[in-house]
Design an enzyme around this catalytic site. Sequence first.
Site, PDB file in Angstrom:
ATOM      1  N   GLY A  11       0.618  -1.127  -0.017  1.00 48.19           N
ATOM      2  CA  GLY A  11      -0.309  -0.012  -0.115  1.00 48.19           C
ATOM      3  C   GLY A  11       0.831   1.362  -0.130  1.00 48.19           C
ATOM      4  N   GLN A  12       0.456   2.733   0.448  1.00 49.27           N
ATOM      5  CA  GLN A  12       0.799   3.752   0.409  1.00 49.27           C
ATOM      6  C   GLN A  12       2.307   3.567   1.503  1.00 49.27           C
ATOM      7  OE1 GLN A  12       0.081   8.059   0.643  1.00 49.27           O
ATOM      8  NE2 GLN A  12      -0.501   7.218   2.220  1.00 49.27           N
ATOM      9  N   THR A 125      -7.228   5.256  12.970  1.00 52.75           N
ATOM     10  CA  THR A 125      -7.216   5.983  11.918  1.00 52.75           C
ATOM     11  C   THR A 125      -7.966   7.436  12.992  1.00 52.75           C
ATOM     12  OG1 THR A 125      -8.363   6.921   9.832  1.00 52.75           O
ATOM     13  CG2 THR A 125      -9.050   4.724  11.282  1.00 52.75           C
ATOM     14  N   GLU A 127     -10.669   8.297  11.731  1.00 56.14           N
ATOM     15  CA  GLU A 127     -11.742   8.373  10.953  1.00 56.14           C
ATOM     16  C   GLU A 127     -12.319   8.065  12.149  1.00 56.14           C
ATOM     17  OE1 GLU A 127     -13.921   7.598   8.577  1.00 56.14           O
ATOM     18  OE2 GLU A 127     -12.745   9.896   7.978  1.00 56.14           O
ATOM     19  N   TYR A 149     -16.267   1.815   8.303  1.00 57.29           N
ATOM     20  CA  TYR A 149     -14.200   1.469   7.615  1.00 57.29           C
ATOM     21  C   TYR A 149     -14.116   1.974   9.133  1.00 57.29           C
ATOM     22  CZ  TYR A 149      -9.886   3.391   7.683  1.00 57.29           C
ATOM     23  OH  TYR A 149      -8.240   3.716   7.877  1.00 57.29           O
ATOM     24  N   LYS A 153     -12.472  -0.206  12.294  1.00 57.37           N
ATOM     25  CA  LYS A 153     -11.149   0.736  12.919  1.00 57.37           C
ATOM     26  C   LYS A 153     -11.254   0.298  14.303  1.00 57.37           C
ATOM     27  CE  LYS A 153      -7.954   0.569   9.593  1.00 57.37           C
ATOM     28  NZ  LYS A 153      -7.021  -0.223  10.068  1.00 57.37           N
TER      29      LYS A 153
HETATM   30  P1  NAP Z   1      -3.419   1.741   1.666  1.00 57.23           P
HETATM   31  O1  NAP Z   1      -2.175   2.191   0.568  1.00 57.23           O
HETATM   32  O2  NAP Z   1      -4.971   0.955   1.037  1.00 57.23           O
HETATM   33  O3  NAP Z   1      -3.340   0.097   1.412  1.00 57.23           O
HETATM   34  C1  NAP Z   1      -3.545  -0.580   1.667  1.00 57.23           C
HETATM   35  C2  NAP Z   1      -2.678  -2.062   2.204  1.00 57.23           C
HETATM   36  O4  NAP Z   1      -3.604  -3.314   2.208  1.00 57.23           O
HETATM   37  C3  NAP Z   1      -2.309  -3.067   1.032  1.00 57.23           C
HETATM   38  O5  NAP Z   1      -0.883  -3.659   1.435  1.00 57.23           O
HETATM   39  C4  NAP Z   1      -3.483  -4.413   0.289  1.00 57.23           C
HETATM   40  O6  NAP Z   1      -2.769  -5.066  -0.596  1.00 57.23           O
HETATM   41  C5  NAP Z   1      -3.764  -4.493   2.256  1.00 57.23           C
HETATM   42  N1  NAP Z   1      -4.290  -5.243   1.891  1.00 57.23           N
HETATM   43  C6  NAP Z   1      -5.664  -5.202   2.202  1.00 57.23           C
HETATM   44  N2  NAP Z   1      -6.696  -6.400   1.819  1.00 57.23           N
HETATM   45  C7  NAP Z   1      -5.607  -6.902   2.767  1.00 57.23           C
HETATM   46  C8  NAP Z   1      -5.810  -8.325   3.272  1.00 57.23           C
HETATM   47  N3  NAP Z   1      -7.730  -9.034   3.204  1.00 57.23           N
HETATM   48  N4  NAP Z   1      -5.534  -9.050   3.774  1.00 57.23           N
HETATM   49  C9  NAP Z   1      -3.675  -9.031   3.590  1.00 57.23           C
HETATM   50  N5  NAP Z   1      -3.598  -7.021   3.290  1.00 57.23           N
HETATM   51  C10 NAP Z   1      -4.577  -6.325   2.758  1.00 57.23           C
HETATM   52  O7  NAP Z   1      -3.529   2.213   2.593  1.00 57.23           O
HETATM   53  P2  NAP Z   1      -2.763   2.966   3.568  1.00 57.23           P
HETATM   54  O8  NAP Z   1      -2.479   4.365   3.113  1.00 57.23           O
HETATM   55  O9  NAP Z   1      -0.783   2.264   3.281  1.00 57.23           O
HETATM   56  O10 NAP Z   1      -2.747   3.084   4.901  1.00 57.23           O
HETATM   57  C11 NAP Z   1      -1.761   1.803   6.030  1.00 57.23           C
HETATM   58  C12 NAP Z   1      -2.331   1.289   7.180  1.00 57.23           C
HETATM   59  O11 NAP Z   1      -3.105   2.721   7.845  1.00 57.23           O
HETATM   60  C13 NAP Z   1      -3.860   1.010   6.663  1.00 57.23           C
HETATM   61  O12 NAP Z   1      -5.051  -0.143   7.926  1.00 57.23           O
HETATM   62  C14 NAP Z   1      -5.516   2.623   6.539  1.00 57.23           C
HETATM   63  O13 NAP Z   1      -6.589   1.625   7.247  1.00 57.23           O
HETATM   64  C15 NAP Z   1      -4.828   3.258   7.534  1.00 57.23           C
HETATM   65  N6  NAP Z   1      -4.624   4.555   8.077  1.00 57.23           N
HETATM   66  C16 NAP Z   1      -3.947   5.699   6.780  1.00 57.23           C
HETATM   67  C17 NAP Z   1      -4.208   6.802   7.051  1.00 57.23           C
HETATM   68  C18 NAP Z   1      -3.448   7.072   5.462  1.00 57.23           C
HETATM   69  O14 NAP Z   1      -4.687   8.723   5.828  1.00 57.23           O
HETATM   70  N7  NAP Z   1      -2.784   7.198   4.858  1.00 57.23           N
HETATM   71  C19 NAP Z   1      -4.027   7.027   8.591  1.00 57.23           C
HETATM   72  C20 NAP Z   1      -4.840   6.455   9.282  1.00 57.23           C
HETATM   73  C21 NAP Z   1      -5.074   4.688   9.184  1.00 57.23           C
HETATM   74  P3  NAP Z   1      -3.045  -4.823  -1.593  1.00 57.23           P
HETATM   75  O15 NAP Z   1      -2.159  -3.850  -2.645  1.00 57.23           O
HETATM   76  O16 NAP Z   1      -2.810  -7.041  -2.131  1.00 57.23           O
HETATM   77  O17 NAP Z   1      -4.653  -4.580  -2.442  1.00 57.23           O
HETATM   78  N1  GDD Z   2     -11.524  10.474  -2.005  1.00 54.15           N
HETATM   79  C1  GDD Z   2     -12.476  11.103  -2.387  1.00 54.15           C
HETATM   80  N2  GDD Z   2     -12.949  11.808  -3.718  1.00 54.15           N
HETATM   81  N3  GDD Z   2     -12.985  12.340  -1.888  1.00 54.15           N
HETATM   82  C2  GDD Z   2     -13.544  13.373  -1.845  1.00 54.15           C
HETATM   83  C3  GDD Z   2     -14.108  14.075  -3.262  1.00 54.15           C
HETATM   84  C4  GDD Z   2     -13.885  12.446  -3.396  1.00 54.15           C
HETATM   85  O1  GDD Z   2     -13.835  13.036  -5.179  1.00 54.15           O
HETATM   86  N4  GDD Z   2     -14.750  14.873  -2.790  1.00 54.15           N
HETATM   87  C5  GDD Z   2     -14.708  15.900  -2.179  1.00 54.15           C
HETATM   88  N5  GDD Z   2     -13.945  14.179  -0.768  1.00 54.15           N
HETATM   89  C6  GDD Z   2     -13.845  14.527  -0.144  1.00 54.15           C
HETATM   90  C7  GDD Z   2     -14.252  12.959   1.122  1.00 54.15           C
HETATM   91  O2  GDD Z   2     -15.625  12.965   1.256  1.00 54.15           O
HETATM   92  C8  GDD Z   2     -13.582  13.024   2.431  1.00 54.15           C
HETATM   93  O3  GDD Z   2     -14.155  15.061   2.963  1.00 54.15           O
HETATM   94  C9  GDD Z   2     -12.378  14.174   2.204  1.00 54.15           C
HETATM   95  O4  GDD Z   2     -12.292  14.416   1.078  1.00 54.15           O
HETATM   96  C10 GDD Z   2     -11.608  13.092   2.490  1.00 54.15           C
HETATM   97  O5  GDD Z   2     -11.752  11.613   1.102  1.00 54.15           O
HETATM   98  P1  GDD Z   2     -10.032  10.507   0.979  1.00 54.15           P
HETATM   99  O6  GDD Z   2      -8.750  10.854   1.051  1.00 54.15           O
HETATM  100  O7  GDD Z   2     -11.119  10.117   0.492  1.00 54.15           O
HETATM  101  O8  GDD Z   2      -9.694  10.425   2.609  1.00 54.15           O
HETATM  102  P2  GDD Z   2     -11.014  10.241   3.884  1.00 54.15           P
HETATM  103  O9  GDD Z   2     -10.328  11.304   4.508  1.00 54.15           O
HETATM  104  O10 GDD Z   2     -12.259   9.522   3.806  1.00 54.15           O
HETATM  105  O11 GDD Z   2      -9.551   8.744   4.378  1.00 54.15           O
HETATM  106  C11 GDD Z   2      -8.432   8.655   4.539  1.00 54.15           C
HETATM  107  O12 GDD Z   2      -7.725   8.980   5.730  1.00 54.15           O
HETATM  108  C12 GDD Z   2      -8.503   8.381   7.054  1.00 54.15           C
HETATM  109  C13 GDD Z   2      -7.347   8.864   8.182  1.00 54.15           C
HETATM  110  O13 GDD Z   2      -8.540   9.809   8.598  1.00 54.15           O
HETATM  111  C14 GDD Z   2      -8.144   7.361   4.103  1.00 54.15           C
HETATM  112  O14 GDD Z   2      -6.442   7.085   3.831  1.00 54.15           O
HETATM  113  C15 GDD Z   2      -8.482   6.582   5.409  1.00 54.15           C
HETATM  114  O15 GDD Z   2      -7.431   5.019   5.157  1.00 54.15           O
HETATM  115  C16 GDD Z   2      -8.320   7.208   6.596  1.00 54.15           C
HETATM  116  O16 GDD Z   2      -8.509   6.877   7.644  1.00 54.15           O
END
Ligand code: NAP
Ligand code: GDD
Length: 325
Positions: A11-12, A125, A127, A149, A153
């Site tokens: 993932g990211q 998160t 969220e 979600y 979490k």
């Molecule tokens: P991401 O880009 O969506 O990556 C998710 C990863 O999970 C991918 O490697 C995916 O594999 C893997 N995965 C999905 N289903 C799985 C399964 N059943 N078994 C094993 N692996 C699985 O997420 P990220 O942005 O890197 O975030 C990492 C973690 O932090 C996540 O748990 C997310 O919910 C949490 N988080 C993210 C943010 C944020 O802003 N980025 C903020 C707060 C918390 P594939 O590539 O094969 O699909």
């Molecule tokens: N994705 C998306 N696409 N979001 C949009 C759009 C669109 O076209 N237009 C407006 N938004 C608004 C969403 O409604 C939300 O309020 C905000 O942009 C951010 O959306 P996302 O980038 O999809 O992220 P998120 O905040 O819902 O969730 C991400 O952050 C969480 C931590 O607070 C994800 O990375 C989650 O996995 C993570 O836990």
Amino acid sequence: MSSALITGITGQDGPYLAKLLLEKGYRVHGLTPRRSSDNLWRLRELGIENDVDFVNGDLADAGSVQRAVASVKPDEFYNLGAQSFVAASWDQPVLTGVVDGIAVTHCLEAIRQFSPKTRFYQASTSEMFGLIQAEKQDEKTPFYPRSPYAVAKLYGHWITVNYRESFGLHASSGILFNHESPLRGLEFVTRKVTDAVARIKLGRQKELRLGNIDAKRDWGFAGDYVEAMWLMLQQDEADDYVIATGVTTTVRDMCRIAFGHLGLKMEDHLVIDPKFFRPAEVEVLLGNPAKAKARLGWEAKTSLEQLIRNMVDADMKRVSKETSC
Ligand code: NAP
Ligand code: GDD
């Protein structure tokens, strides 16, 4: 040599964390489910695809998680794997519940039974704060999840706390606010915007369709945030930490930064599309990372302006290389 097992390594966040750990001399293992197409592009972009040991396994499959933990017996286990796209969690609520919630217990049980000295990091998160109960959210702010979600979490968060308190596991939960990078998935709003801005600049796209642009997020850089994950596992005591910048910005203003970077006017291209509104919205998130600063010595280093400009530049390079047809 220390060892780490990372779920979600494709993932990211996984590749940034893997790179950090490799630079520190760790042996890095990545739990990867079977996928029908190549998903190693992020590891490749960071130049570490061949430095990771892959272990087959899926978080939803308890036995495969157990076998991975029993065979690797890692010093540190980072559970980053998830169905992490909030909007998709209304379409796949049960799968999200299993992978993002119940599967955390698969990890903790595997550690409890086969490697109790392993230190555990759970990717919680912001969220979980959802309908916010305090203007600035910290570790003591009550949760109010607003999506399947976030509900899943929240289970993962509390089961981590519970295994720490019940069995003395070194299990920490990082309550991370939104963090982004050039490796962000295209479905998330920052990357959707930076990719579209690059395409518009290069004449490959005319408009950008978004939903609620009044939503506010506390956005940081993923590269900074993985350092906080590692720091949490280096502490004598496991604990929970909010990781955030302490600044919140609307989607509208984030968008303006992206368009402005390439000399474009947002108003000429942005279209509001009801399709992208969510059944229940998290209107605003703003974190207070004071505990992380005091205890871990961690603070965000990258401003939103820098972050978005870097993402736009990366997308300009990628889109320029695509063959037009
Ligand atoms: P991401 O880009 O969506 O990556 C998710 C990863 O999970 C991918 O490697 C995916 O594999 C893997 N995965 C999905 N289903 C799985 C399964 N059943 N078994 C094993 N692996 C699985 O997420 P990220 O942005 O890197 O975030 C990492 C973690 O932090 C996540 O748990 C997310 O919910 C949490 N988080 C993210 C943010 C944020 O802003 N980025 C903020 C707060 C918390 P594939 O590539 O094969 O699909
Ligand atoms: N994705 C998306 N696409 N979001 C949009 C759009 C669109 O076209 N237009 C407006 N938004 C608004 C969403 O409604 C939300 O309020 C905000 O942009 C951010 O959306 P996302 O980038 O999809 O992220 P998120 O905040 O819902 O969730 C991400 O952050 C969480 C931590 O607070 C994800 O990375 C989650 O996995 C993570 O836990």
